[in-house]
Scaffold this active site. Structure first.
Site, PDB file in Angstrom:
ATOM      1  N   HIS A  50      52.213  35.194  39.493  1.00 24.21           N
ATOM      2  CA  HIS A  50      53.643  35.051  39.208  1.00 24.21           C
ATOM      3  C   HIS A  50      54.209  34.121  40.259  1.00 24.21           C
ATOM      4  O   HIS A  50      53.875  34.222  41.443  1.00 24.21           O
ATOM      5  CB  HIS A  50      54.330  36.408  39.244  1.00 24.21           C
ATOM      6  CG  HIS A  50      55.798  36.372  38.951  1.00 24.21           C
ATOM      7  ND1 HIS A  50      56.352  35.543  38.006  1.00 24.21           N
ATOM      8  CD2 HIS A  50      56.841  37.070  39.486  1.00 24.21           C
ATOM      9  CE1 HIS A  50      57.663  35.737  37.958  1.00 24.21           C
ATOM     10  NE2 HIS A  50      57.984  36.647  38.848  1.00 24.21           N
TER      11      HIS A  50
ATOM     12  N   GLY B  49      46.626  44.163  33.767  1.00 27.53           N
ATOM     13  CA  GLY B  49      45.223  44.112  34.145  1.00 27.53           C
ATOM     14  C   GLY B  49      44.317  44.980  33.301  1.00 27.53           C
ATOM     15  O   GLY B  49      43.154  44.635  33.063  1.00 27.53           O
TER      16      GLY B  49
ATOM     17  N   GLU C 282      60.958  54.820  16.531  1.00 22.06           N
ATOM     18  CA  GLU C 282      60.420  53.942  15.490  1.00 22.06           C
ATOM     19  C   GLU C 282      60.391  52.476  15.901  1.00 22.06           C
ATOM     20  O   GLU C 282      59.804  51.637  15.203  1.00 22.06           O
ATOM     21  CB  GLU C 282      61.229  54.112  14.204  1.00 22.06           C
ATOM     22  CG  GLU C 282      61.057  55.483  13.575  1.00 22.06           C
ATOM     23  CD  GLU C 282      61.585  55.553  12.148  1.00 22.06           C
ATOM     24  OE1 GLU C 282      61.537  54.513  11.459  1.00 22.06           O
ATOM     25  OE2 GLU C 282      62.035  56.630  11.750  1.00 22.06           O
TER      26      GLU C 282
END
Length: 356
Positions: free
Chosen positions: A108, A134, A231
């Site tokens: 990053h 990972g 949902e």
């Protein structure tokens, strides 16, 4: 068009005879270290003793050492520590061992892009950012696949930084899926924006707003939870694996018409304007400065906001309902979900289509 690299664009021999230090054996570290080792490369792991990740690294056959020792041994140093810990550890344990001919890598770009880490000019600096955690990097590698990744070169002192970066990407399996070329600035700014405006911040507020709207009008919190939170995973899985149009084709016509005609009333021009302001705060460094200052102060605002969220009705209702569905927790422990991984998972489209 963006440049995308694959296995045949990378050569693992570029890394032969070079030791790779993986700093941190947590979210990304374990997947990187194991995949690189299984690809025939020389890996040393840095992880402080006494923690669960240290024991895990030992169980996996590594002999964890200190950050300083790992950096002294290695020619390629991949920093997979928490963003907020990186600058201090860099100054005390990494920088003293950055000699000409070495490479410093990140998953990053935050600390490089916002100048919290300023590496010596005589070393290579590159980024390999898998688009998944990972655990998935490891899981798909073992299955013969890989998680797509981003690649960027910040400094090319050796003239071979991209070759080294692509070889690393191949070593963790990312080049099997595709490695998209970018820059540290683009990776950092888009990653932060996605987290804040859509994936984490935006999604949380949309879920809670829907939940609160139903509860305020007298609907049962449990029903509101199912409709506005539970949902959502079914829809996210469909969007990820089939695309937005693929999702629309797999829900009922009632859901399709209602969503298409009403969605723009939720994400309005004002919402889009606020998104642009959030992006501007990221681009001009305002967010980075705010977050760094917050961490230096001990994170009082951050902790208070998290505690406030723990007390929200949706969390209380959700805990009760999830306890009634223990298979959800069991499933999450076995493999990451689509929201956690940003990766496709198998979805029962018939079940979604028959929702109404």
């Amino acid at each position: 068009m963006a440049k995308i690299y694959y296995d045949n664009d990378a050569d693992l021999n570029t890394l032969k005879g070079k030791r790779i230090a993986i700093l941190g054996y947590g979210i990304q570290g374990r997947g990187h270290a194991l995949n690189l080792r299984d690809s025939g490369l020389d890996v040393v792991v840095a992880q402080r003793p006494g923690g669960v990740h240290y024991d895990e690294a030992v169980e996996d056959g590594f002999q964890p050492t200190s950050v300083a020792e790992a950096c002294a041994q290695a020619q390629i140093i991949m920093v997979l520590l928490q963003d907020t810990l990186q600058p201090e550890i860099y100054r005390t344990a990494i920088l003293p061992h950055l000699k000409k001919g070495k490479a410093l890598a990140f998953a990053h770009g935050f600390n490089i892009h916002f100048h919290q880490i300023e590496p010596p000019k005589e070393i290579d600096v590159f980024l390999i950012a898998p688009k998944g955690p990972g655990a998935l990097v490891r899981q798909l590698y073992q299955q013969g696949g890989g998680v797509p990744a981003l690649v960027a070169v910040y400094q090319d002192a050796s003239g071979s930084a991209k070759k080294i970066a692509l070889a690393y990407a191949k070593g963790i399996g990312a080049a099997r899926a595709g490695v998209l070329e970018t820059t540290f600035a683009e990776e950092t700014e888009t990653d932060l924006f996605g987290e804040q405006a859509v994936l984490c911040g935006g999604a949380e507020q949309l879920i809670k707003a829907g939940f609160e709207t139903l509860v305020e009008k007298g609907y049962q919190p449990e029903v509101a939870y199912f409709e506005c939170l539970h949902e959502l995973k079914l829809i996210v899985d469909l969007v990820y694996s089939k695309g937005i149009q693929g999702m629309w084709s797999r829900v009922s016509e009632t859901a399709r018409y209602g969503g298409i005609t009403r969605g723009d009333r939720i994400i309005t021009g004002e919402t889009r304007a606020e998104m642009r302001r959030i992006l501007a705060e990221i681009q001009n460094g305002q967010f980075a400065k705010e977050w760094i200052t917050e961490c230096q102060a001990g994170r009082p605002v951050f902790k208070a906001l998290l505690a406030q969220r723990d007390r929200h009705l949706i969390e209380l209702v959700g805990a009760k309902l999830r306890a009634m569905m223990p298979w959800i927790t069991k499933q999450d422990a076995q493999k990451p979900t689509a929201i956690q991984t940003k990766a496709p998972v198998k979805t029962n489209s018939k079940k979604v289509a028959s929702k109404r």
